[in-house]
Write an enzyme that holds these catalytic residues in place. Structure first.
Site, PDB file in Angstrom:
ATOM      1  N   ALA A 128      -3.603   0.685   9.689  1.00 34.32           N
ATOM      2  CA  ALA A 128      -5.164   0.457   9.428  1.00 34.32           C
ATOM      3  C   ALA A 128      -6.019   1.670  10.382  1.00 34.32           C
ATOM      4  CB  ALA A 128      -5.504  -0.955  10.239  1.00 34.32           C
TER       5      ALA A 128
ATOM      6  N   LYS B 145       0.875  -1.015   0.056  1.00 29.10           N
ATOM      7  CA  LYS B 145      -0.203   0.157   0.061  1.00 29.10           C
ATOM      8  C   LYS B 145       1.026   1.314  -0.058  1.00 29.10           C
ATOM      9  CE  LYS B 145      -4.295  -1.713   1.930  1.00 29.10           C
ATOM     10  NZ  LYS B 145      -5.282  -1.795   3.117  1.00 29.10           N
TER      11      LYS B 145
ATOM     12  N   ARG C 292      -0.117   0.554  22.372  1.00 27.37           N
ATOM     13  CA  ARG C 292       0.919  -0.007  23.382  1.00 27.37           C
ATOM     14  C   ARG C 292       1.942   1.025  23.520  1.00 27.37           C
ATOM     15  NH1 ARG C 292       1.050  -5.474  24.796  1.00 27.37           N
ATOM     16  NH2 ARG C 292       0.111  -6.023  23.064  1.00 27.37           N
TER      17      ARG C 292
ATOM     18  N   TYR D 136     -12.100 -10.127  10.567  1.00 25.06           N
ATOM     19  CA  TYR D 136     -13.220 -11.111  10.518  1.00 25.06           C
ATOM     20  C   TYR D 136     -12.825 -12.633  10.243  1.00 25.06           C
ATOM     21  CZ  TYR D 136     -12.772 -11.682   5.495  1.00 25.06           C
ATOM     22  OH  TYR D 136     -12.246 -12.059   4.253  1.00 25.06           O
TER      23      TYR D 136
ATOM     24  N   LYS E   6       3.692   6.623  19.727  1.00 27.99           N
ATOM     25  CA  LYS E   6       2.979   6.491  18.182  1.00 27.99           C
ATOM     26  C   LYS E   6       1.547   6.916  18.210  1.00 27.99           C
ATOM     27  CE  LYS E   6       3.209   2.692  14.682  1.00 27.99           C
ATOM     28  NZ  LYS E   6       3.169   1.202  14.618  1.00 27.99           N
TER      29      LYS E   6
END
Length: 275
Positions: free
Chosen positions: A134, A70, A155, A219, A159
């Site tokens: 994402a 991407k 986490r 999913y 970031k």
């Protein structure tokens, strides 16, 4: 009367065998009388730009792009939509007039699926788990739905903070997972890949109540670990990412063909095939 040669489309990725994109786009084409041929193509990680150039040479009209290409797709595009620029990634390429146009339809796919599932984003407090590609890919369309706030939790909190700065919107804030304890949200979206490895993001169960909707971008045949956990701890509604997958494909199809396909029959068909 001779049959016209179908317009050629591809999905490029590595791995690619698992891709449902050809099935989705052929159903869209069938239902909307569009003459296309859409195939998946495995591409060597070092050969993406050559594969695209070769496809264009052979008359390709457009392509979807999945992991790990991407960012490379973003780099080869001559022109980008705002949502692709801010996402820092491209999942939809259109080849027209000797140019490569890059777009990112992931966020639109997510938003459309949330709306279909009657999730109210306007004035909602949204928690977005994860600060990777994402999460970045869906932020602009989420912000366009006018939420009251979006907290990006990761986490590594720094970031998440970097991602907030990238979008510079006052409704965005960053958090580490450990700092979520006393907070309240209407919608929690899991943009981490934890469910793929059977894991959960380390977030407190105190976030869940009868008023919370939980959405997992992943999913599968069975409920994801995140959605199972959410349901067990009293979430009002849980939704997996199948509708987002079909939704982002529908936006790509519309970009290419100028036709808005119906998504629900395709979601139902794919859901049945997972069983």
């Amino acid at each position: 009367m001779t049959q016209q040669t179908p317009d050629q489309y591809r999905v490029f990725g590595n791995p690619i065998e698992q891709s449902k994109s050809p099935a989705i786009h052929h159903i869209f084409a069938d239902k909307s009388q569009q003459n296309i041929d859409y195939q998946k193509q495995l591409v060597d990680t070092k050969d993406f730009s050559n594969a695209v150039a070769d496809f264009i040479r052979h008359g390709g009209k457009g392509a979807n792009v999945t992991a790990p290409f991407k960012e490379q797709a973003l780099a080869i595009a001559d022109e980008l939509t705002e949502r692709a620029t801010l996402a820092g990634a491209v999942n939809t390429l259109t080849f027209k007039n000797g140019k490569i146009f890059g777009d990112n339809t992931d966020g639109e796919g997510l938003v459309q699926d949330l709306i279909t599932n009657k999730v109210i984003l306007n004035e909602s407090r949204v928690l977005l788990l994860g600060a990777g590609g994402a999460a970045r890919g869906v932020l602009l369309p989420l912000l366009a739905q006018n939420p009251r706030s979006i907290v990006i939790a990761n986490r590594t909190a720094s970031k998440a903070a970097t991602l907030c700065q990238h979008f510079s919107d006052i409704r965005l804030s960053a958090s580490g997972y450990q700092d979520l304890e006393q907070q309240h949200f209407d919608v929690i979206i899991n943009a981490t890949s934890a469910s793929l490895s059977g894991n959960l993001p380390p977030i407190p169960t105190s976030l869940l109540s009868q008023n919370v909707v939980c959405y997992d971008m992943v999913y599968g045949k069975d409920e994801t670990p995140f959605l199972k956990w959410a349901k067990e701890h009293g979430a009002m509604k849980v939704i997996d990412g199948l509708g987002m997958l079909v939704g982002q494909a529908a936006v790509s199809f519309e970009v290419w063909r100028g036709v808005t396909p119906e998504v629900q029959p395709v979601i139902d068909k794919l859901r049945a095939s997972l069983k």
